[in-house]
Motif scaffolding. Structure first.
Motif, PDB file in Angstrom:
ATOM      1  N   LEU A   7       0.408  -1.013   0.261  1.00  0.00           N
ATOM      2  CA  LEU A   7       0.442   0.032   0.206  1.00  0.00           C
ATOM      3  C   LEU A   7       0.971   1.032  -0.352  1.00  0.00           C
ATOM      4  O   LEU A   7       0.288   1.869  -0.569  1.00  0.00           O
ATOM      5  CB  LEU A   7      -0.853  -0.474   1.296  1.00  0.00           C
ATOM      6  CG  LEU A   7      -2.722  -1.303   0.870  1.00  0.00           C
ATOM      7  CD1 LEU A   7      -2.826  -1.183   2.159  1.00  0.00           C
ATOM      8  CD2 LEU A   7      -3.178  -0.470   0.189  1.00  0.00           C
ATOM      9  N   SER A   8       2.247   1.343   0.520  1.00  0.00           N
ATOM     10  CA  SER A   8       2.816   2.698   0.767  1.00  0.00           C
ATOM     11  C   SER A   8       3.171   2.532  -0.698  1.00  0.00           C
ATOM     12  O   SER A   8       3.099   3.746  -1.148  1.00  0.00           O
ATOM     13  CB  SER A   8       3.920   2.201   2.158  1.00  0.00           C
ATOM     14  OG  SER A   8       5.021   3.767   1.951  1.00  0.00           O
ATOM     15  N   LEU A   9       3.928   1.827  -1.089  1.00  0.00           N
ATOM     16  CA  LEU A   9       3.998   2.061  -2.309  1.00  0.00           C
ATOM     17  C   LEU A   9       3.430   2.260  -3.303  1.00  0.00           C
ATOM     18  O   LEU A   9       3.824   3.487  -4.049  1.00  0.00           O
ATOM     19  CB  LEU A   9       4.587   0.691  -3.095  1.00  0.00           C
ATOM     20  CG  LEU A   9       6.436  -0.297  -2.552  1.00  0.00           C
ATOM     21  CD1 LEU A   9       6.936  -1.269  -2.851  1.00  0.00           C
ATOM     22  CD2 LEU A   9       7.580   1.731  -2.891  1.00  0.00           C
ATOM     23  N   LEU A  10       2.081   1.857  -3.489  1.00  0.00           N
ATOM     24  CA  LEU A  10       1.396   2.303  -4.018  1.00  0.00           C
ATOM     25  C   LEU A  10       0.692   3.905  -3.965  1.00  0.00           C
ATOM     26  O   LEU A  10       0.588   4.491  -5.697  1.00  0.00           O
ATOM     27  CB  LEU A  10      -0.176   1.609  -4.012  1.00  0.00           C
ATOM     28  CG  LEU A  10      -0.153   0.112  -4.269  1.00  0.00           C
ATOM     29  CD1 LEU A  10      -1.922  -0.213  -4.445  1.00  0.00           C
ATOM     30  CD2 LEU A  10      -0.003   0.436  -5.914  1.00  0.00           C
ATOM     31  N   THR A  11       0.344   4.596  -3.138  1.00  0.00           N
ATOM     32  CA  THR A  11       1.113   5.957  -2.748  1.00  0.00           C
ATOM     33  C   THR A  11       2.132   6.629  -3.530  1.00  0.00           C
ATOM     34  O   THR A  11       1.935   8.286  -3.646  1.00  0.00           O
ATOM     35  CB  THR A  11       0.628   6.311  -1.630  1.00  0.00           C
ATOM     36  OG1 THR A  11       1.661   6.096  -0.556  1.00  0.00           O
ATOM     37  CG2 THR A  11      -0.381   5.794  -0.686  1.00  0.00           C
ATOM     38  N   GLN A  12       3.033   5.821  -3.259  1.00  0.00           N
ATOM     39  CA  GLN A  12       4.170   6.204  -3.684  1.00  0.00           C
ATOM     40  C   GLN A  12       4.077   6.782  -5.302  1.00  0.00           C
ATOM     41  O   GLN A  12       4.220   8.217  -5.919  1.00  0.00           O
ATOM     42  CB  GLN A  12       5.254   5.780  -3.688  1.00  0.00           C
ATOM     43  CG  GLN A  12       5.736   5.641  -1.841  1.00  0.00           C
ATOM     44  CD  GLN A  12       6.607   5.276  -2.003  1.00  0.00           C
ATOM     45  OE1 GLN A  12       8.059   5.101  -2.764  1.00  0.00           O
ATOM     46  NE2 GLN A  12       6.824   4.750  -0.424  1.00  0.00           N
ATOM     47  N   LYS A  13       3.147   5.381  -6.201  1.00  0.00           N
ATOM     48  CA  LYS A  13       3.562   5.728  -6.964  1.00  0.00           C
ATOM     49  C   LYS A  13       2.337   6.426  -7.817  1.00  0.00           C
ATOM     50  O   LYS A  13       2.030   6.803  -9.465  1.00  0.00           O
ATOM     51  CB  LYS A  13       3.461   4.354  -7.999  1.00  0.00           C
ATOM     52  CG  LYS A  13       4.160   3.160  -7.910  1.00  0.00           C
ATOM     53  CD  LYS A  13       4.246   1.940  -8.168  1.00  0.00           C
ATOM     54  CE  LYS A  13       5.604   0.846  -8.375  1.00  0.00           C
ATOM     55  NZ  LYS A  13       6.338   1.319  -9.932  1.00  0.00           N
ATOM     56  N   THR A  14       1.046   6.448  -7.503  1.00  0.00           N
ATOM     57  CA  THR A  14      -0.357   6.609  -7.848  1.00  0.00           C
ATOM     58  C   THR A  14      -0.552   8.154  -7.122  1.00  0.00           C
ATOM     59  O   THR A  14      -1.358   8.788  -8.066  1.00  0.00           O
ATOM     60  CB  THR A  14      -1.370   5.880  -7.684  1.00  0.00           C
ATOM     61  OG1 THR A  14      -2.057   5.357  -6.571  1.00  0.00           O
ATOM     62  CG2 THR A  14      -0.260   4.405  -8.584  1.00  0.00           C
ATOM     63  N   GLU A  22      -0.775   8.342  17.021  1.00  0.00           N
ATOM     64  CA  GLU A  22       0.051   9.296  17.260  1.00  0.00           C
ATOM     65  C   GLU A  22       0.388   8.689  15.664  1.00  0.00           C
ATOM     66  O   GLU A  22       1.162   9.754  15.045  1.00  0.00           O
ATOM     67  CB  GLU A  22       1.476   8.999  17.583  1.00  0.00           C
ATOM     68  CG  GLU A  22       1.611   7.154  17.800  1.00  0.00           C
ATOM     69  CD  GLU A  22       2.443   7.327  19.183  1.00  0.00           C
ATOM     70  OE1 GLU A  22       3.807   6.431  18.883  1.00  0.00           O
ATOM     71  OE2 GLU A  22       2.441   8.213  20.253  1.00  0.00           O
ATOM     72  N   LEU A  23       0.488   7.731  14.963  1.00  0.00           N
ATOM     73  CA  LEU A  23       0.442   6.911  13.638  1.00  0.00           C
ATOM     74  C   LEU A  23      -0.607   7.840  12.898  1.00  0.00           C
ATOM     75  O   LEU A  23      -0.414   7.282  11.844  1.00  0.00           O
ATOM     76  CB  LEU A  23       0.963   5.634  13.578  1.00  0.00           C
ATOM     77  CG  LEU A  23       1.935   5.074  14.371  1.00  0.00           C
ATOM     78  CD1 LEU A  23       1.131   3.664  14.309  1.00  0.00           C
ATOM     79  CD2 LEU A  23       2.977   5.748  14.486  1.00  0.00           C
ATOM     80  N   ILE A  24      -1.083   8.341  12.988  1.00  0.00           N
ATOM     81  CA  ILE A  24      -2.935   8.788  11.986  1.00  0.00           C
ATOM     82  C   ILE A  24      -3.158  10.134  11.953  1.00  0.00           C
ATOM     83  O   ILE A  24      -2.863  10.281  12.786  1.00  0.00           O
ATOM     84  CB  ILE A  24      -3.951   8.091  12.380  1.00  0.00           C
ATOM     85  CG1 ILE A  24      -4.428   7.766  13.831  1.00  0.00           C
ATOM     86  CG2 ILE A  24      -3.603   6.591  12.187  1.00  0.00           C
ATOM     87  CD1 ILE A  24      -5.754   7.472  13.556  1.00  0.00           C
ATOM     88  N   PRO A  25      -3.197  10.702  10.976  1.00  0.00           N
ATOM     89  CA  PRO A  25      -3.178  12.398  10.584  1.00  0.00           C
ATOM     90  C   PRO A  25      -4.725  12.926  12.353  1.00  0.00           C
ATOM     91  O   PRO A  25      -5.276  11.882  12.304  1.00  0.00           O
ATOM     92  CB  PRO A  25      -4.064  12.997  10.008  1.00  0.00           C
ATOM     93  CG  PRO A  25      -3.517  11.897   8.769  1.00  0.00           C
ATOM     94  CD  PRO A  25      -2.960  10.370   9.434  1.00  0.00           C
ATOM     95  N   PRO A  45       2.893   4.950   5.578  1.00  0.00           N
ATOM     96  CA  PRO A  45       3.043   6.581   5.343  1.00  0.00           C
ATOM     97  C   PRO A  45       1.940   8.008   6.033  1.00  0.00           C
ATOM     98  O   PRO A  45       0.748   7.880   6.023  1.00  0.00           O
ATOM     99  CB  PRO A  45       3.118   7.079   4.180  1.00  0.00           C
ATOM    100  CG  PRO A  45       3.639   6.100   3.384  1.00  0.00           C
ATOM    101  CD  PRO A  45       2.226   5.224   3.976  1.00  0.00           C
ATOM    102  N   LYS A  46       2.274   8.955   7.626  1.00  0.00           N
ATOM    103  CA  LYS A  46       0.999   9.434   8.147  1.00  0.00           C
ATOM    104  C   LYS A  46      -0.132  10.047   7.140  1.00  0.00           C
ATOM    105  O   LYS A  46      -1.185   9.990   7.247  1.00  0.00           O
ATOM    106  CB  LYS A  46       1.560   9.790   9.570  1.00  0.00           C
ATOM    107  CG  LYS A  46       0.753  10.588   9.891  1.00  0.00           C
ATOM    108  CD  LYS A  46       1.205  10.861  11.094  1.00  0.00           C
ATOM    109  CE  LYS A  46       0.246  11.783  11.995  1.00  0.00           C
ATOM    110  NZ  LYS A  46       0.696  12.404  13.413  1.00  0.00           N
ATOM    111  N   LYS A  47       1.073  10.355   6.352  1.00  0.00           N
ATOM    112  CA  LYS A  47      -0.391  11.824   5.698  1.00  0.00           C
ATOM    113  C   LYS A  47      -0.496  11.422   4.688  1.00  0.00           C
ATOM    114  O   LYS A  47      -1.389  11.679   3.725  1.00  0.00           O
ATOM    115  CB  LYS A  47       1.355  12.944   4.488  1.00  0.00           C
ATOM    116  CG  LYS A  47       2.298  12.102   3.819  1.00  0.00           C
ATOM    117  CD  LYS A  47       2.784  13.094   2.894  1.00  0.00           C
ATOM    118  CE  LYS A  47       4.347  12.240   2.281  1.00  0.00           C
ATOM    119  NZ  LYS A  47       4.856  13.374   1.903  1.00  0.00           N
ATOM    120  N   SER A  48      -0.550   9.904   3.931  1.00  0.00           N
ATOM    121  CA  SER A  48      -1.594   9.670   3.293  1.00  0.00           C
ATOM    122  C   SER A  48      -2.820   8.760   3.460  1.00  0.00           C
ATOM    123  O   SER A  48      -3.470   8.528   2.973  1.00  0.00           O
ATOM    124  CB  SER A  48      -0.988   8.264   1.992  1.00  0.00           C
ATOM    125  OG  SER A  48      -1.060   7.326   3.364  1.00  0.00           O
TER     126      SER A  48
END
Length: 300
Positions: A174-181, A251-254, A211-214
């Motif tokens: 999932l983390s890689l998907l946020t980076q790619k798309t 603490e790990l979520i927005p 990633p927290k920001k995602s």
């Protein structure tokens, strides 16, 4: 063979800044109550997209009435992002019409597949987590976001088997998907806990990989203990172990991420659903005061 990926267009609309945090799923059992325009503790509603796509009648009438008073999120179960098939363009046309009609603050679907060779299944099937499937699914997300002209959120699912071919875990994928798309993540805390118990891993480690920001939204729901495994039924109140994981994850979520309760089977009266959501509100309130109780009760 991997397809050549389509780049996301620069004018794709990003998710709106939703400051009303606490929501629930809109279910037909509550139509009559909600049409009376009661004062509620609910900030927003999430609807299952397919229940309102290309349809009229009472469900749409009720939804449009509710939309006048509450923000709406559209949550899909039929996009089949993980399928080897191309995304159905007719499905996207119907979804786009619904989006234009409701103007939801968030559009989401699952990291799963349920469509193959023209046949639609009624289950969310997990995908293998490796580079080839990553490329195919990233292609699908690019296509969807370009066609809808909206950013989408992708939800982690509950699963009951693994693929021997996977080279990474779901959180890493999932983390890689946020980076790619440029997509965002709908983080389902219950699904993480169910999988952690069934497959014996630390659920907090999963959340730390995202990633927290995602993170654009959080789901909370109830599972059913089948004795030898946990089953994600959305038919019970949120279990204490899931509340514990949610609390420890704050603490790990927005800070202002929208949070909702899913309850799809054995749907209770509306005031009981409100009471369940208010548990999340109470936990969040504690967290803003740095009083979050650290616990390891959810660790398998």
């Amino acid at each position: 063979m991997c397809r050549k990926r389509r780049k996301i267009r620069k004018n794709v609309k990003l998710l709106e800044n939703q400051t009303s945090i606490f929501g629930v799923g809109l279910r037909r059992e509550h139509y009559q109550y909600l049409t009376e325009k009661p004062i509620t503790d609910i900030d927003w509603f999430e609807v299952i997209s397919e229940n309102y796509m290309n349809t009229e009648g009472r469900p749409m009438s009720v939804l449009e009435s509710i939309r006048k008073d509450y923000p709406i999120a559209c949550h899909g179960v039929g996009m089949s992002l993980g399928s080897s098939d191309q995304i159905d363009p007719n499905y996207l046309k119907e979804l786009k019409r619904l989006i234009e009609r409701l103007e939801p603050f968030l559009i989401s679907d699952h990291l799963a597949w349920n469509h193959l060779n023209g046949t639609r299944l009624h289950e969310l099937i997990p995908v293998p987590y490796h580079e080839e499937s990553l490329e195919v699914i990233a292609n699908h997300i690019d296509y969807v976001q370009n066609e809808l002209q909206r950013q989408i959120a992708v939800e982690n699912i509950s699963a009951y088997f693994n693929y021997a071919t996977s080279t990474m875990n779901e959180g890493e994928f999932l983390s890689l998907l946020t980076q790619k798309t440029g997509c965002s993540i709908l983080l389902d805390i219950n699904n993480i806990y169910v999988n952690a118990k069934n497959f014996q891993f630390n659920p907090l480690d999963f959340i730390k990989t995202i990633p927290k920001k995602s993170i654009a939204q959080v789901h909370l729901a109830g599972f059913t203990d089948m004795g030898t495994y946990l089953f994600d039924t959305h038919a019970e109140p949120v279990h204490q172990e899931v509340w514990n994981l949610f609390e420890t994850s704050l603490e790990l979520i927005p800070e202002n991420v929208p949070i909702m309760i899913e309850w799809d089977e054995n749907v209770p009266e509306f005031h009981k659903l409100e009471a369940e959501l208010n548990k999340a509100r109470k936990i969040m309130h504690k967290g803003t005061k740095n009083e979050t109780r650290k616990t390891t009760e959810f660790i398998p």
